[in-house]
Each structure stands twice: as structure tokens, then as C-alpha cells.
Design a protein around this motif. Structure first.
Motif, mmCIF file in Angstrom:
data_model
loop_
_atom_site.group_PDB
_atom_site.id
_atom_site.type_symbol
_atom_site.label_atom_id
_atom_site.label_comp_id
_atom_site.label_asym_id
_atom_site.label_seq_id
_atom_site.Cartn_x
_atom_site.Cartn_y
_atom_site.Cartn_z
ATOM 1 N N THR A 1 -4.833 -0.133 0.554
ATOM 2 C CA THR A 1 -5.085 1.483 0.294
ATOM 3 C C THR A 1 -6.571 1.740 -0.014
ATOM 4 O O THR A 1 -7.089 2.695 0.579
ATOM 5 N N PRO B 1 0.854 -1.162 -0.026
ATOM 6 C CA PRO B 1 -0.069 -0.098 -0.033
ATOM 7 C C PRO B 1 0.710 1.287 0.008
ATOM 8 O O PRO B 1 0.407 2.316 -0.190
ATOM 9 N N THR B 2 2.081 1.165 0.327
ATOM 10 C CA THR B 2 2.848 2.365 0.483
ATOM 11 C C THR B 2 3.952 2.586 -0.844
ATOM 12 O O THR B 2 4.420 3.621 -0.849
ATOM 13 N N ILE C 1 -2.203 4.990 2.072
ATOM 14 C CA ILE C 1 -3.126 5.449 1.327
ATOM 15 C C ILE C 1 -2.467 5.809 -0.112
ATOM 16 O O ILE C 1 -3.133 6.335 -1.049
ATOM 17 N N ARG D 1 -1.253 3.868 -2.816
ATOM 18 C CA ARG D 1 -1.333 2.836 -3.925
ATOM 19 C C ARG D 1 -2.919 2.286 -4.444
ATOM 20 O O ARG D 1 -3.076 1.222 -4.090
#
Lengths: 201, 294
Positions: free
Chosen positions: B83, A70-71, B74, B76
């Protein structure tokens, strides 16, 4: 340029020198192994035998770890190497759960192999790693920049690990693949397209 | 290091434990609570749902190795379900708080339960209500998509999970609605609506759970199902999720629905639903087994 590897299972004797060379050369933290030699027993007596499977990050063309990150800590270079930027990793562990090759480890805390305090070697070696972030093999990207091969390849006693450019038809990896009877990649059904091929099963 | 780390075998995931289980439980149940509070028009219950989602979000942050860098998750949305979930939760907070403020300003602290409040009022308020309800449903369902994106765990890779997580979140929400004292007298439409939804969701959830464990499985998935049905997770899944979380509340609600008993058993149904849905998350996460690399 697409870095890749061919592993000849007939030549691997399970000596684990690649595992030790990686640990020593890269100074990976306690309990962290960027490559492993997995053992598998197949067949039944008297036809039973043991197969050694050297495994590490497969530097997939379609990495399962990359899509779940996610990063943006996980990224892929143009030469195919999948990298982890420890500064961006927040330790959500999604990449560990997504990787079908068990290639990733979260280094939780800065502890050594010999008690609470680090040895002088560990002090130096661990400074290259960031605690509370996920780690994995990077094909010794810093050594490749110096035109050296990865530690595991250099240390292999039997030449079971062959490393090179998969895009170069004259490279040794492609010559071995052409001569192999049935080259294959692990977990191809998952669509990850690994850059590591196995021959000689 | 464990010696078995070098032996090929089926290993259960240990990366996501109680913190994630509680996070998914609180976000799911909070979103479910909010959704039904929205239908009932109760700002107090909406607030409770928002607080539960907030607690869940804090558990999510606590599970990170670097919670203070949690804002990075948050970045990608194009491929990461973490995310997308985080953005969903943030949108939920923004929309729900706006809606609660707007409703409070329009109608006072609580809207009458004598009629569906989201069918009345200015258009922008109804749009805001529909949007916040839709985002609440997404917050309840996204864990199923998140787990499904983990390619190393075949048991999670099923289209049933998002539906099951959404149903489970809604049932949790209903459970919490039943737990809080509510004057049902004179609010027949609310009770009938909630009970009908509960019964429908419980029956649907029951058959989806059966599908999850009865669908033809092989290899690692078979081992996950074995853990749930006859292995170490049997009591939590069979007795806890299916028995306590689905069958017993279903019987209670059918009895209330049929007029055989009063509404005094509703809080018990609420407790059982909540407990069952917590155990659902526990069972599903603990039954995640890695596919063998070879």
C-alpha cells in the motif's frame, strides 16, 4: 474466547486422515491443502526416526500475513481466527511470502483433478471457493458456529489433534498443555504468537 | 501438487517472478532517472522517468490475479508496504507531472543545463521539485522495505535492502541518463556531478553488496547466499551484478573522470549499469528462500 489447538507429536502416525478429511469436507481445489502432515527424518542409523508434523494456518495472535495484506482481505476475528475474504483478495501473494508456516495457497484457475472438466463433486465443492484468490485454513469456522469441531480434529484416528478455547482454563487444550513437559509453538522467534501448540517432541 | 510439498526442506519462493522483477526494475530506474533529470533540469528526461515508472506500475498490476481490482491495494497504509509503495507511486505521478507542467510553463520545454535549475525560480516551484525528488527516492527505495516485511524469507529481512534498492534505482537512472544523447560540451558541472555521484554510489553499492553476502549467516539465509555466490545464481550475481553492473562501469567512469578517455564510453557504462541493476533485482528475488515451518 480464543480458539487454539494442541498437537501431540507422540500420537501422530502420519496417516494423513486429517489432510483427506479437510479436502473432502471443505472441498479444497486441486493442489490446495489447507493442512499438511510434513515429514522430517532426524538422527542417524541406527537411531534414525521419522517425525510427522501436522501443520496448518497457525491463527497467530500477531499474524505476519495480516500486516502485509494491502487490501484488508485478511482479517482476524475476536476469537483469534484469521480469515481471508476472497472478494477483497486481489492475489498480490504478499501473504504467501510473509507466512512462515507455508499455510497459504493461491488458487489460480478453476481446474479439477480429472482433466479440464470438473466432476459433479468438484462442481459443488469448488463453488464455495473463488478462483484467483488466496486460501487457507479457517479452523472450519462454519462448523464451529454449529458447535462442531474442525474436520481434521474429528477425523484424527489417534487423538493427536486437540482443539478448544485457550482462554478457558478448564478446556482440554489447557489441561494437555499443563501436563506437557515442554509445549512449544513453531517459529516463536518471529514473534507471530501462533495459536497452535505442539507437545511430545 | 508436488510430493516434496510434504517434506520439510528449504524452498525458493516462486510467487514473485519476472513480472515483479520488471516492475521493480522499471519503477526503480524511472524514479532514479527522474531524480537526476530533476537535478539536471531536463523536462524531457523527467518525462522519460515518469513513463518508466508508469511501465513498472503496469507490471505491478499485471502480476495481480485480479488486476481490475488493483485499486484495493491502497487500503492499508498502516501496515502494508505494498500500500505504501502504491501510494508513493501515485504521489510520484501527481507531483512529477505538476512539477514538469510548472517548469515547462516557467521556462519552456527544457531548462538550461548551465546551472542547477532547482536552485532558481519561485519558492513554491522549488518546494514542488524537492517534494517530487523525495518521493522519487522513496519509490526507488520502497521495494527494500517491502521485501523486508516478508517474515518467511529471512534473507530479505535486512536493513541493507532498502539502501541497496535506492542506490540501485539511482544507478539505473544514471545509466539511462548516460544512454540518452546529451550535449555535455559546456555542461561540465552536470557531467562532473553525475560522474561523482555515479562513482560514489558504485563504491558504496559494492561495499553494501559485500556486506550482504559476507555478514554472518545461518540456516536459510546461508542457503540464499550460497545460491548467489556459488549456486545457480552465481553467474547472474557475481558476473552480472558485481562485475557488469558495478566494477566495469566504475572503471569506465573513473577513466572518464580522470580524463584518460572521452565521454564516448558513457553509453556503454549506461548499458552496463542498467543491465547490472536489472540482474540485481533478479538475483535478490530469486535468492529468496522460505524458512522451514518446523
Amino acid at each position: 474466547m480464543h480458539w487454539g489447538m494442541v498437537i501431540d507429536l507422540r500420537l501422530c502416525v502420519g496417516c494423513n486422515s486429517c489432510v483427506i478429511a479437510c479436502k473432502a469436507g471443505r472441498g479444497t481445489p486441486q493442489g490446495t491443502f489447507w493442512n499438511k502432515v510434513l515429514e522430517q527424518e532426524v538422527g542417524t542409523f541406527p537411531e534414525a526416526r521419522r517425525i510427522f508434523w501436522p501443520v496448518r494456518c497457525m491463527h497467530c495472535e500477531e499474524p505476519a500475513c495480516l500486516e502485509v495484506c494491502p487490501t484488508g482481505a485478511t482479517s482476524q476475528r475476536e476469537d483469534g481466527i484469521v480469515m481471508v475474504d476472497a472478494q477483497k483478495c486481489v492475489g498480490c501473494k504478499a501473504c504467501i511470502l510473509a507466512c512462515p508456516y507455508e499455510a497459504r495457497t493461491l488458487w489460480k484457475e478453476k481446474s479439477g483433478y480429472f482433466g479440464d472438466s470438473l466432476t459433479p463433486y468438484e462442481e459443488v465443492a469448488y463453488s464455495a471457493h473463488r478462483p484467483a484468490s488466496v486460501q487457507k485454513c479457517d479452523f472450519c469456522a462454519d462448523r464451529l458456529a454449529q458447535e462442531l469441531k474442525p474436520y481434521c480434529v474429528e477425523s484424527c484416528l489417534t487423538g493427536a489433534l486437540i482443539f478448544g478455547d485457550l482462554d478457558d482454563p478448564n478446556n482440554e487444550v489447557n489441561r494437555v498443555l499443563e501436563q506437557a513437559r515442554i509445549p512449544f509453538r513453531l517459529k516463536e522467534e518471529l514473534g507471530t504468537k501462533p495459536s497452535i501448540y505442539y507437545v511430545g517432541y | 501438487m508436488e510430493k516434496k510439498e510434504f517434506i520439510i526442506g528449504k524452498r525458493p519462493q516462486k510467487e514473485w517472478g519476472w513480472l515483479i522483477i520488471l516492475a521493480l526494475f522499471f519503477t526503480g530506474s524511472g524514479a532514479g532517472s527522474f531524480f537526476f533529470a530533476l537535478i539536471l533540469g531536463s523536462v524531457t528526461r523527467m518525462l522519460m522517468g515518469v513513463i518508466l515508472v508508469l511501465v513498472g506500475a503496469l507490471f505491478l498490476l499485471a502480476d495481480l490475479s485480479r488486476p481490475l481490482s488493483g485499486w484495493r491495494v491502497i487500503l492499508r497504509p498502516q501496515s502494508s508496504w505494498i500500500t505504501r509503495g502504491a501510494l508513493g507511486i501515485i504521489s510520484f505521478f501527481v507531483l512529477s507531472v505538476l512539477y514538469m507542467l510548472a517548469v515547462s510553463l516557467q521556462h519552456g520545454r527544457s531548462v538550461s543545463l548551465s546551472g542547477a535549475p532547482w536552485t532558481t525560480g519561485p519558492t513554491w516551484l522549488m518546494v514542488l521539485g524537492v517534494l517530487s525528488g523525495a518521493v522519487a527516492l522513496f519509490v526507488a527505495a520502497y521495494p527494500g522495505f517491502l521485501l523486508g516485511s516478508m517474515r518467511a524469507i529471512p534473507f530479505w529481512n535486512t536493513a541493507l535492502l532498502p539502501v541497496l534498492f535506492m542506490i540501485s534505482g539511482l544507478l539505473c537512472g544514471l545509466g539511462e541518463i548516460y544512454l540518452m544523447p546529451l550535449q555535455w560540451e559546456g555542461q561540465t558541472w552536470g557531467l562532473v556531478l553525475l560522474n561523482s555521484l555515479s562513482v560514489g554510489l558504485l563504491i558504496l553499492g559494492f561495499f553494501l553488496l559485500l556486506s550482504l553476502i559476507l555478514t554472518v549467516h545461518s540456516g536459510t539465509t546461508k542457503e540464499s547466499v550460497r545460491l548467489l555466490t556459488s549456486g545457480s545464481l552465481r553467474s547472474q550475481f557475481v558476473a552480472g551484478v558485481i562485475g557488469i553492473g558495478v566494477i566495469v562501469p566504475l572503471i569506465i567512469l573513473v577513466l572518464i573522470f580522470g580524463g584518460a578517455t572521452g565521454t564516448s564510453l558513457l553509453p556503454i557504462a549506461g548499458i552496463l549499469l542498467t543491465l547490472g541493476m536489472l540482474l540485481f533485482r533478479y538475483s535478490i528475488l530469486k535468492a529468496g528462500i522460505y524458512t522451514t515451518p518446523v
